[in-house]
Design an enzyme around this catalytic site. Structure first.
Site, PDB file in Angstrom:
ATOM      1  N   LYS A  24       0.836  -1.209   0.000  1.00  0.00           N
ATOM      2  CA  LYS A  24       0.000   0.000   0.000  1.00  0.00           C
ATOM      3  C   LYS A  24       0.867   1.254   0.000  1.00  0.00           C
ATOM      4  O   LYS A  24       0.591   2.221  -0.716  1.00  0.00           O
ATOM      5  CB  LYS A  24      -0.912   0.030   1.237  1.00  0.00           C
ATOM      6  CG  LYS A  24      -1.971  -1.032   1.298  1.00  0.00           C
ATOM      7  CD  LYS A  24      -3.027  -0.709   2.348  1.00  0.00           C
ATOM      8  CE  LYS A  24      -2.451  -0.499   3.741  1.00  0.00           C
ATOM      9  NZ  LYS A  24      -1.827  -1.724   4.294  1.00  0.00           N
ATOM     10  N   LEU A  26       3.992   1.699  -1.055  1.00  0.00           N
ATOM     11  CA  LEU A  26       4.661   1.917  -2.342  1.00  0.00           C
ATOM     12  C   LEU A  26       3.662   2.314  -3.420  1.00  0.00           C
ATOM     13  O   LEU A  26       3.974   3.136  -4.292  1.00  0.00           O
ATOM     14  CB  LEU A  26       5.418   0.659  -2.757  1.00  0.00           C
ATOM     15  CG  LEU A  26       6.721   0.397  -1.997  1.00  0.00           C
ATOM     16  CD1 LEU A  26       7.248  -0.999  -2.302  1.00  0.00           C
ATOM     17  CD2 LEU A  26       7.764   1.452  -2.355  1.00  0.00           C
ATOM     18  N   GLN A 204     -13.316  -9.824  -3.945  1.00  0.00           N
ATOM     19  CA  GLN A 204     -14.753  -9.559  -3.830  1.00  0.00           C
ATOM     20  C   GLN A 204     -15.172  -9.454  -2.366  1.00  0.00           C
ATOM     21  O   GLN A 204     -15.931  -8.556  -1.984  1.00  0.00           O
ATOM     22  CB  GLN A 204     -15.551 -10.667  -4.526  1.00  0.00           C
ATOM     23  CG  GLN A 204     -15.384 -10.710  -6.040  1.00  0.00           C
ATOM     24  CD  GLN A 204     -16.204 -11.823  -6.660  1.00  0.00           C
ATOM     25  OE1 GLN A 204     -17.380 -12.007  -6.323  1.00  0.00           O
ATOM     26  NE2 GLN A 204     -15.599 -12.592  -7.563  1.00  0.00           N
ATOM     27  N   CYS A 393      25.669   7.008  13.042  1.00  0.00           N
ATOM     28  CA  CYS A 393      25.200   7.097  14.423  1.00  0.00           C
ATOM     29  C   CYS A 393      26.021   6.171  15.322  1.00  0.00           C
ATOM     30  O   CYS A 393      27.158   6.479  15.660  1.00  0.00           O
ATOM     31  CB  CYS A 393      23.704   6.802  14.487  1.00  0.00           C
ATOM     32  SG  CYS A 393      22.929   7.275  16.056  1.00  0.00           S
ATOM     33  N   GLY A 395      27.475   3.675  14.367  1.00  0.00           N
ATOM     34  CA  GLY A 395      28.648   3.358  13.565  1.00  0.00           C
ATOM     35  C   GLY A 395      29.802   4.301  13.840  1.00  0.00           C
ATOM     36  O   GLY A 395      30.965   3.871  13.924  1.00  0.00           O
ATOM     37  N   GLN A 397      30.264   5.848  16.665  1.00  0.00           N
ATOM     38  CA  GLN A 397      30.717   5.525  18.016  1.00  0.00           C
ATOM     39  C   GLN A 397      31.613   4.291  18.003  1.00  0.00           C
ATOM     40  O   GLN A 397      32.618   4.236  18.724  1.00  0.00           O
ATOM     41  CB  GLN A 397      29.498   5.332  18.920  1.00  0.00           C
ATOM     42  CG  GLN A 397      28.662   6.605  19.061  1.00  0.00           C
ATOM     43  CD  GLN A 397      27.343   6.388  19.776  1.00  0.00           C
ATOM     44  OE1 GLN A 397      27.104   5.325  20.350  1.00  0.00           O
ATOM     45  NE2 GLN A 397      26.475   7.387  19.743  1.00  0.00           N
ATOM     46  N   HIS A 524      21.981  10.565  10.808  1.00  0.00           N
ATOM     47  CA  HIS A 524      21.394   9.530   9.947  1.00  0.00           C
ATOM     48  C   HIS A 524      21.173  10.127   8.560  1.00  0.00           C
ATOM     49  O   HIS A 524      20.032  10.424   8.171  1.00  0.00           O
ATOM     50  CB  HIS A 524      20.064   9.031  10.529  1.00  0.00           C
ATOM     51  CG  HIS A 524      20.214   8.133  11.708  1.00  0.00           C
ATOM     52  ND1 HIS A 524      20.426   6.776  11.596  1.00  0.00           N
ATOM     53  CD2 HIS A 524      20.207   8.401  13.039  1.00  0.00           C
ATOM     54  CE1 HIS A 524      20.528   6.236  12.808  1.00  0.00           C
ATOM     55  NE2 HIS A 524      20.403   7.200  13.701  1.00  0.00           N
ATOM     56  N   GLU A 526      21.071   8.807   5.777  1.00  0.00           N
ATOM     57  CA  GLU A 526      20.245   7.988   4.893  1.00  0.00           C
ATOM     58  C   GLU A 526      18.813   8.489   4.811  1.00  0.00           C
ATOM     59  O   GLU A 526      18.103   8.250   3.825  1.00  0.00           O
ATOM     60  CB  GLU A 526      20.252   6.524   5.351  1.00  0.00           C
ATOM     61  CG  GLU A 526      19.506   6.221   6.645  1.00  0.00           C
ATOM     62  CD  GLU A 526      20.327   6.418   7.917  1.00  0.00           C
ATOM     63  OE1 GLU A 526      19.898   5.925   8.978  1.00  0.00           O
ATOM     64  OE2 GLU A 526      21.384   7.064   7.838  1.00  0.00           O
TER      65      GLU A 526
END
EC number: 6.3.4.2
Length: 590
Positions: A24, A26, A204, A393, A395, A397, A524, A526
């Site tokens: 739904k 997408l 239906q 994030c 990552g 650290q 973040h 991304e």
């Protein structure tokens, strides 16, 4: 005769039946992209029927990723689809949950706003839902009123939890008039392999359930693994009382970015604009066709290892995966994401086994101690091999922990994972300490939303962004401990970006003479990547992976690295000078 109010903004509701996960979100996003390409101003909203106020405290295995908006709302991952397909930022109002609605209604009752009334689902809950739907039609910051609001109703028709939202949507059509509201229903047409038949009965029955609550769909999206033949489309149109032009076959597409073309081929966008009497132009495919060429005609392939805790459920890293693919599109490259469980990288042998044939390593965000040593092990392996690394994030650290351990702080850790560590190179943010201690609400209290950062000139990140002033979205409680900046510098790791006051570390990297590409960000990025406008950090990272693959490095033998736990000193006073700094020199590309 009652006249409906004049409505400059049209509302389109997307519901689902038979089964969940039919696409739904997408479908709604693709239709939004099509209407935008026709020159219309479109905004989108997701109604989620769960009692959580937001998904921020949910297990990623249950819900998938948490998508953070510019204004700091923790929202459903479908909001990420909306932003990527519409190529515009949405706010927290784009995600409405049952928890939010009930919290607001109960708070109003306590304030006496319903004095004298018996508070009920109808009208009080449905009125609150309608108010949030109608608010999406208000002008945005640029005083632009949307032409169309697309609202996706989560769950499936027949679910108890979804009933108030469906009733509110029905009332919106009643209030605004049928000429201003469009209902699109997504349903499954299963293929039964033993008989070789496509079955229409589930659709239906789903439409019958929808009509039983007062909603007659204007169009049907038929989800199937193959094209639905015209004869079955005619049957469904007859039995469900839907115009044949509104019965849309949507077989599985090679890429999610092909879905707008599928819907356009079936003329759904033309049907919608005619039914809602919207002004429109022909679809401008210029940008989208260029994207599809990059998707389907790559010049090469690179393999990127995503080292995470939730790799068994890829939706937990949906935006990261999409940002990697978009970074590849920029280079006409296909990015093959290699899902690596972080636990598999805890030893040098394990890391070598799972990372031997990749061209880059991405360490995503996350919470909790499980798998952390594996993420650090993956960074250690990549540093020695000259593999490009991007840390997001958590990552970042992990990059800092690995760097400080390499220069003698073998007990360096995060206060999140080891509160008693003598060297908390990652510490709890000052305004988060009460929350971590359990003295304040946990949900919705992290450092959330967009924050600015200042980058060091000539740094890798500044070159990637093309500027030294950036803004990124965040979601964290922990930060680099400034008391350890000297130890970080001794490792060679460079702080290449901070908050404008210089206090909070936002970006780190190794200089190019130490490693071709190791970059970490507390943010973040991304979340701001779009298929047609890839995020510059991901473009740079994928570019570094392509360079790594092209360089055809000779094998580099790594000396055996002892397990850190076997060499921990007995006293916190010994760990700085009692361990030989034998970390192998990082490899350089030839």
């Amino acid at each position: 005769m009652r006249k409906h109010p004049q409505s400059a903004t049209k509302h389109l509701f997307v519901s689902g039946g038979v089964a969940s996960s039919l696409g739904k979100g997408l479908t709604a996003s693709s239709l939004g992209q099509l209407l935008t390409a026709r020159g219309l101003h479109v905004t989108m909203q997701k109604l989620d029927p769960y009692l959580n106020v937001d998904p921020g405290t949910m297990n990623p295995f249950q819900h998938g990723e948490v998508f953070v908006t510019e204004d700091g709302a923790e929202t459903d991952l479908d909001v990420g689809h909306y932003e990527r397909f519409l190529d515009r930022d949405l706010s927290g109002s784009a995600n409405v949950t049952t928890g939010q609605v009930y919290s607001t209604v109960i708070a109003k009752e306590r304030r006496g706003e319903y004095l004298g009334d018996t508070v009920q689902v109808i009208p009080h809950i449905t009125d609150e839902i309608k108010q949030r739907i109608m608010a999406m039609a208000q002008p945005d910051g640029g005083d632009n009123r949307p032409d169309v609001v697309i609202t996706e109703i989560g769950g499936t028709v027949g679910d108890i939890e979804s009933q108030p939202f469906l009733e509110a949507a029905r009332q919106v059509r009643h209030d605004l008039g049928r000429e201003n509201v469009f209902f699109l229903h997504v349903s499954l047409v299963p293929h039964l392999a033993p008989s070789g038949e496509l079955k229409t009965k589930p659709t239906q029955h789903s439409v019958a359930a929808l009509r039983s609550i007062g909603i007659t769909p204007d169009a049907l999206i038929l989800r199937c693994d193959r094209d639905v033949p015209e004869s079955l489309k005619n049957k469904i149109a007859l039995m469900c009382d839907v115009d044949i032009d509104g019965v849309i076959s949507t077989p599985d597409a090679p890429s999610i970015y092909d879905i707008p073309k599928v819907l356009h081929r079936e003329e759904l966008d033309a049907f919608v604009v005619r039914r809602l009497n919207l002004p429109f132009r022909d679809v401008d495919w210029t940008e989208w066709d260029d994207l599809l060429r990059r998707v389907h005609e790559p010049h090469g392939t690179v393999r990127i290892a995503l080292v995470g805790k939730y790799v068994d459920f890829s939706d937990a890293y949906l935006s990261v995966s999409e940002a990697l693919h978009a970074g590849g599109f920029k280079h006409y490259a296909k990015v093959e994401v290699v899902w690596v469980a972080s636990d598999d990288c805890e030893t040098a042998t394990g890391a070598a086994a799972v990372l031997a044939d990749v061209h880059g390593v991405l360490i995503p965000g996350g919470f909790g101690i499980r798998g952390i040593e594996g993420k650090i092990g993956a960074i250690r392996y990549a540093r020695a091999r000259g593999l490009p690394v991007l840390g997001l994030c958590l990552g970042l650290q992990c990059i800092v922990i690995e760097a400080t351990r390499s220069v003698g702080l073998v007990q360096a850790n995060s206060a999140e994972f080891e509160p008693a560590t003598p060297d908390p190179v990652i510490s709890t943010m000052a305004d988060q300490k009460e929350i971590v201690a359990g003295e304040a609400d946990f949900g919705g209290t992290m450092r959330l939303g967009a924050y600015p950062a200042v980058l060091q000139p000539a740094s890798i990140v500044a070159q990637a962004y093309g500027t030294t002033q950036v803004s990124e979205r965040h979601r964290h409680r922990y930060e680099v401990n400034n008391a350890y900046r000297d130890w970080i510098a001794e490792s060679g790791l460079r702080i290449s970006g901070t908050s404008p006051d210089g206090y909070l570390v936002e970006f780190v990297e190794y200089p190019a003479n130490m490693h071709p590409f190791v970059v970490g960000t507390q943010a973040h990025p991304e979340l701001k990547s779009r298929p047609t406008r890839p995020h510059p950090l991901f473009v740079a990272f994928v570019g570094a992976a392509i360079d790594y693959k092209s360089a055809e490095l000779l094998p580099v033998e790594i000396p055996a690295v002892p397990e850190i736990s076997e060499h921990l000193p007995n006293s916190s006073n010994q760990h700085r000078d009692g361990v030989e700094r034998s970390f192998p020199a990082p490899a350089a590309r030839g």
